[in-house]
Enzyme design. Structure first.
Site, PDB file in Angstrom:
ATOM      1  N   SER A  13       0.776  -1.006   0.062  1.00 33.50           N
ATOM      2  CA  SER A  13      -0.072  -0.147  -0.063  1.00 33.50           C
ATOM      3  C   SER A  13       1.090   1.162  -0.162  1.00 33.50           C
ATOM      4  O   SER A  13       1.998   1.146   0.255  1.00 33.50           O
ATOM      5  CB  SER A  13      -1.119  -0.227   1.432  1.00 33.50           C
ATOM      6  N   TYR A  71      -2.923  -1.354  10.171  1.00 31.21           N
ATOM      7  CA  TYR A  71      -2.745  -1.439   8.685  1.00 31.21           C
ATOM      8  C   TYR A  71      -1.269  -1.001   8.430  1.00 31.21           C
ATOM      9  O   TYR A  71      -0.948  -1.861   7.260  1.00 31.21           O
ATOM     10  CB  TYR A  71      -3.791  -0.536   7.852  1.00 31.21           C
TER      11      TYR A  71
END
Length: 286
Positions: free
Chosen positions: A142, A155
């Protein structure tokens, strides 16, 4: 250079978003598909569309957090197709809480899918990729694999680790002259259901969901998650075809990458300012 026609490609998290777009992009390129997801309805729809593109498709429900299940799945895919050439470890979930308000179980929930799922998929498929003589591991990290944000330590922890794991794997494959290419992918704001799914998952788990959480979800969907999954998938597959070690997806990912490289400490203050603006926008419903 990696090619796709006739290759067996496994895609996790194929029921929606980037996973579905990758599956369909691979189908258009003539790949044979092994698709998996925990969302059986979404997975069935992806498989249906892929078959209209004349792709050979095997679809199976799979929880990537279950290492034994992933290992058995990889064996079954190899038996079904006779070979496996590419694995796209794409399955992932999102979660938002401050560190001080989080529990260990919150971290376990995210790491089980976003990190261990990638490790499980890589370990399970790697022997088959090596045996194919023309393998490729593609792990989805990401923008938050190189930029941290407040309220997202779960995350970020997983996605930073995916980056390190994948880069280490690439070094090993190169050093050992093994026939497996390795790519880590850093998408920016792609228009998927990840923010809404995170909120739905929190509710289903009995976690408290605040009005601010709901406003933040709306703000992410309306203002940040903009790039189409199809364009993201095309960028990823182009990078895979060129054997790129690192693929940045979206102008936001490229811009943030430059910012973090130029100001590895000072960017954190920019992240604080961004977080405050996002919170204000969420509270204001803008």
């Amino acid at each position: 250079m990696s090619t796709f026609k006739g290759k067996v490609a496994a895609v996790t998290g194929a029921g929606s978003g980037i996973g579905r777009a990758l599956a369909l992009g691979l189908a258009r390129r003539g790949a044979r598909l092994a698709l998996s997801d925990v969302d059986e309805a979404g997975l069935a729809e992806t498989a249906r569309v892929a078959r209209t593109l004349a792709a050979e498709v095997d679809a199976a429900r799979l929880d990537v957090s279950d290492g034994d299940a992933v290992k058995a799945y990889a064996t079954a895919v190899a038996a079904r197709f006779g070979n496996v050439h590419q694995i796209y470890n794409n399955a992932g979930i999102a979660f938002s809480r401050s560190v001080i308000d989080s529990t260990f179980e919150d971290y376990e929930r995210v790491l089980a899918v976003n990190l261990r799922g990638v490790i499980h998929g890589t370990l399970a498929f790697l022997p088959h990729l090596i045996a194919s003589g023309d393998g490729h591991v593609v792990n989805i990290s990401s923008l938050n694999g190189f930029m941290a944000q407040g309220q997202m330590s779960h995350y970020c922890t997983a996605k930073f680790a995916v980056r390190g794991f994948t880069e280490s794997l690439r070094i090993e494959m190169l050093a050992g002259a093994l026939p497996v290419r390795v790519t880590v992918v850093h998408p920016g704001g792609v228009k998927t259901n990840i923010a809404s799914a995170a909120l739905a998952r929190a509710r289903a788990s009995g976690l408290a969901v605040t009005a601010e959480d709901e406003a933040r979800e709306r703000m992410y969907n309306e203002k940040l998650l903009k790039l189409s999954p199809d364009l993201a998938a095309e960028t990823i597959l182009a990078g895979v075809a060129r054997d790129q070690a690192r693929v940045l997806v979206g102008n936001d990912a490229r811009a943030v990458d430059l910012l973090v490289r130029a100001f590895p400490v000072a960017y954190q203050r920019a992240a604080i300012a961004l977080g405050r603006r996002l919170t204000a926008a969420a509270r204001g419903g803008r």
